[in-house]
Scaffold this motif. Structure first.
Motif, PDB file in Angstrom:
ATOM      1  N   GLU A 124       0.302  -1.609  -0.051  1.00 50.27           N
ATOM      2  CA  GLU A 124       0.414  -0.162  -0.157  1.00 50.27           C
ATOM      3  C   GLU A 124       0.770   1.779   0.518  1.00 50.27           C
ATOM      4  O   GLU A 124       0.795   2.218   0.512  1.00 50.27           O
ATOM      5  CB  GLU A 124      -0.426   0.161   1.225  1.00 50.27           C
ATOM      6  CG  GLU A 124      -1.787  -0.867   1.366  1.00 50.27           C
ATOM      7  CD  GLU A 124      -2.875  -1.031   1.966  1.00 50.27           C
ATOM      8  OE1 GLU A 124      -4.362  -0.858   1.871  1.00 50.27           O
ATOM      9  OE2 GLU A 124      -3.000   0.016   3.358  1.00 50.27           O
ATOM     10  N   LYS A 125       1.764   1.360  -0.407  1.00 47.89           N
ATOM     11  CA  LYS A 125       2.845   2.483  -0.844  1.00 47.89           C
ATOM     12  C   LYS A 125       1.798   3.257  -1.203  1.00 47.89           C
ATOM     13  O   LYS A 125       2.175   4.750  -0.829  1.00 47.89           O
ATOM     14  CB  LYS A 125       3.813   2.128  -1.750  1.00 47.89           C
ATOM     15  CG  LYS A 125       5.242   3.203  -1.837  1.00 47.89           C
ATOM     16  CD  LYS A 125       6.255   2.546  -2.155  1.00 47.89           C
ATOM     17  CE  LYS A 125       6.934   3.860  -2.508  1.00 47.89           C
ATOM     18  NZ  LYS A 125       6.733   5.151  -3.151  1.00 47.89           N
ATOM     19  N   HIS A 126       1.144   3.538  -1.722  1.00 46.98           N
ATOM     20  CA  HIS A 126       0.601   4.473  -1.992  1.00 46.98           C
ATOM     21  C   HIS A 126      -0.653   5.756  -1.250  1.00 46.98           C
ATOM     22  O   HIS A 126      -0.630   6.647  -0.975  1.00 46.98           O
ATOM     23  CB  HIS A 126      -0.888   4.449  -3.761  1.00 46.98           C
ATOM     24  CG  HIS A 126      -2.169   3.519  -3.293  1.00 46.98           C
ATOM     25  ND1 HIS A 126      -1.587   2.427  -2.906  1.00 46.98           N
ATOM     26  CD2 HIS A 126      -3.311   3.158  -2.242  1.00 46.98           C
ATOM     27  CE1 HIS A 126      -2.795   1.825  -2.406  1.00 46.98           C
ATOM     28  NE2 HIS A 126      -3.392   2.415  -2.635  1.00 46.98           N
ATOM     29  N   ARG A 127      -0.768   4.851  -0.693  1.00 47.25           N
ATOM     30  CA  ARG A 127      -1.284   5.543   0.772  1.00 47.25           C
ATOM     31  C   ARG A 127      -0.237   5.915   1.898  1.00 47.25           C
ATOM     32  O   ARG A 127      -0.273   7.414   2.309  1.00 47.25           O
ATOM     33  CB  ARG A 127      -1.874   3.927   2.034  1.00 47.25           C
ATOM     34  CG  ARG A 127      -3.527   3.339   0.900  1.00 47.25           C
ATOM     35  CD  ARG A 127      -3.910   2.692   2.130  1.00 47.25           C
ATOM     36  NE  ARG A 127      -4.309   3.491   2.937  1.00 47.25           N
ATOM     37  CZ  ARG A 127      -4.035   3.451   4.400  1.00 47.25           C
ATOM     38  NH1 ARG A 127      -3.523   2.484   5.095  1.00 47.25           N
ATOM     39  NH2 ARG A 127      -4.799   4.144   4.808  1.00 47.25           N
ATOM     40  N   ALA A 128       0.818   5.302   1.891  1.00 49.67           N
ATOM     41  CA  ALA A 128       2.439   6.089   2.763  1.00 49.67           C
ATOM     42  C   ALA A 128       2.743   7.379   2.003  1.00 49.67           C
ATOM     43  O   ALA A 128       2.445   8.191   2.212  1.00 49.67           O
ATOM     44  CB  ALA A 128       2.961   4.751   2.023  1.00 49.67           C
ATOM     45  N   ASP A 129       2.539   7.109   1.094  1.00 49.45           N
ATOM     46  CA  ASP A 129       2.775   8.257  -0.310  1.00 49.45           C
ATOM     47  C   ASP A 129       1.625   9.585   0.111  1.00 49.45           C
ATOM     48  O   ASP A 129       1.854  10.547  -0.241  1.00 49.45           O
ATOM     49  CB  ASP A 129       2.200   8.358  -2.280  1.00 49.45           C
ATOM     50  CG  ASP A 129       3.973   7.139  -2.335  1.00 49.45           C
ATOM     51  OD1 ASP A 129       5.152   7.118  -1.187  1.00 49.45           O
ATOM     52  OD2 ASP A 129       4.017   7.051  -2.847  1.00 49.45           O
ATOM     53  N   CYS A 265      -6.618   7.078   2.269  1.00 46.31           N
ATOM     54  CA  CYS A 265      -7.918   7.165   3.917  1.00 46.31           C
ATOM     55  C   CYS A 265      -6.988   6.703   4.829  1.00 46.31           C
ATOM     56  O   CYS A 265      -6.467   5.656   4.902  1.00 46.31           O
ATOM     57  CB  CYS A 265      -9.511   5.494   3.956  1.00 46.31           C
ATOM     58  SG  CYS A 265     -10.109   6.113   5.235  1.00 46.31           S
ATOM     59  N   VAL A 266      -7.064   7.786   5.869  1.00 41.73           N
ATOM     60  CA  VAL A 266      -6.522   7.484   7.584  1.00 41.73           C
ATOM     61  C   VAL A 266      -6.849   6.469   8.447  1.00 41.73           C
ATOM     62  O   VAL A 266      -5.855   6.185   9.335  1.00 41.73           O
ATOM     63  CB  VAL A 266      -5.887   9.154   7.976  1.00 41.73           C
ATOM     64  CG1 VAL A 266      -5.096   9.983   6.611  1.00 41.73           C
ATOM     65  CG2 VAL A 266      -7.045   9.867   8.834  1.00 41.73           C
ATOM     66  N   CYS A 267      -7.517   6.461   8.388  1.00 42.88           N
ATOM     67  CA  CYS A 267      -8.245   5.044   9.334  1.00 42.88           C
ATOM     68  C   CYS A 267      -8.496   4.269   9.617  1.00 42.88           C
ATOM     69  O   CYS A 267      -8.384   2.882  10.259  1.00 42.88           O
ATOM     70  CB  CYS A 267      -9.595   6.234   9.278  1.00 42.88           C
ATOM     71  SG  CYS A 267     -10.366   5.600   8.307  1.00 42.88           S
ATOM     72  N   THR A 268      -7.392   3.318   8.161  1.00 40.57           N
ATOM     73  CA  THR A 268      -7.563   1.843   7.690  1.00 40.57           C
ATOM     74  C   THR A 268      -6.927   1.277   9.198  1.00 40.57           C
ATOM     75  O   THR A 268      -5.593   1.508   9.543  1.00 40.57           O
ATOM     76  CB  THR A 268      -7.379   1.755   6.385  1.00 40.57           C
ATOM     77  OG1 THR A 268      -7.971   2.784   5.861  1.00 40.57           O
ATOM     78  CG2 THR A 268      -7.401   0.040   6.284  1.00 40.57           C
ATOM     79  N   THR A 269      -7.373  -0.133   9.360  1.00 37.71           N
ATOM     80  CA  THR A 269      -6.802  -0.481  10.354  1.00 37.71           C
ATOM     81  C   THR A 269      -6.470  -1.380  10.089  1.00 37.71           C
ATOM     82  O   THR A 269      -7.353  -2.611   9.654  1.00 37.71           O
ATOM     83  CB  THR A 269      -8.283  -1.524  11.506  1.00 37.71           C
ATOM     84  OG1 THR A 269      -8.895  -0.154  12.318  1.00 37.71           O
ATOM     85  CG2 THR A 269      -7.620  -2.478  12.861  1.00 37.71           C
TER      86      THR A 269
END
Length: 270
Positions: A124-129, A265-269
């Motif tokens: 999920e590198k795109h989420r980190a970016d 989305c910042v809330c994903t667990t």
């Protein structure tokens, strides 16, 4: 003013990866320089709270807990917009806003400079970016972010096995129940067709709560809106989806595409 002292903040989602990142952060920088940070939507599954507390006890750092006080439904009514896979105002209000308020408090009230740690993996590198860019462009002052699961640890590290076998902590039950993520106890508005089919198969009462919540919003604002969408973009209510699953059998819907993973989305667990 004296230079700020660095404080390391683990963004604890109550998932396995963020727990592993938090543990290693504390081992590296010490308990006295670490914060275990959690924002509560008030919709979380009760077993996530159990896991969170056991991880806190194991790491030896108390949880810094922030609550807006509203549920996602109350946010939807306040902003007059029903959350869906493309836009989740609940996350913005209940998590992002609370996080930014807390971080600026560290700077202004305690002269501390936060560095944030997220449990996001290489897949999920795109989420980190997206998160890195978001905090780098914080309008008040940039905030450094780190992603150890991408930059530090081996790609094949089995954090779930480590937590269960080495730490002796049982993982949150939503993993075993087959959910792809454990946001809001399965009631995440960013969930797609497959997610809501899974929710209906495991916890039909929670599905019904979402169905009723959606209908309350539609009635209150006289809008033809829905959490889910049909392929043509038209609204597709949870009641319509439930009735379809009951007619055609739920199994055919369990493998439908889940939430739109291109949306940050910042809330994903995890």
């Amino acid at each position: 003013m004296a230079e700020r002292k660095t404080v390391h903040v683990a963004m604890f989602s109550t998932g396995a990866a963020s727990a592993f990142v938090a543990y290693n952060m504390v081992q590296t920088y010490g308990k006295e320089n670490s914060i275990l940070f959690f924002t509560d939507t008030l919709w979380e599954d009760e077993d996530n709270y159990r896991f969170m507390q056991e991880v806190s006890d194991y790491i030896g750092v108390d949880i810094t807990w922030r609550v807006d006080g509203r549920t996602p439904e109350e946010v939807f009514h306040d902003v007059r917009f029903l959350g869906n896979s493309r836009m989740a105002k609940c996350s913005e209000e209940l998590k992002v806003r609370q996080t930014l308020i807390f971080l600026e408090g560290l700077r202004d009230d305690h002269n501390l400079e936060p560095i944030l740690y997220f449990g996001i993996g290489p897949h999920e590198k795109h989420r980190a970016d997206n998160l890195r860019a978001f905090y780098e462009h914080n309008p008040i002052e940039p905030i450094e972010t780190r992603f150890p699961m991408i930059d530090t640890f081996r790609a094949d590290v089995d954090v779930k096995k480590i937590i269960q076998e080495e730490w002796g902590i049982e993982l949150p039950r939503m993993y075993k129940l087959g959910f792809a993520h454990a946001n809001c106890g399965g009631r995440c508005v960013r969930g797609g067709l497959g997610h809501y089919a899974q929710l209906y198969s495991i916890w039909p009462e929670r599905y019904k709560e979402q169905e009723e919540m959606e209908e309350r919003f539609r009635q209150a604002f006289n809008k033809d809106v829905s959490i889910l969408k049909q392929r043509n973009g038209k609204s597709f209510t949870l009641r319509e989806y439930r009735e379809m699953m009951e007619r055609e059998g739920i199994n055919k819907f369990l493998k439908q595409p889940d939430y739109d993973d291109t949306v940050p989305c910042v809330c994903t667990t995890f």
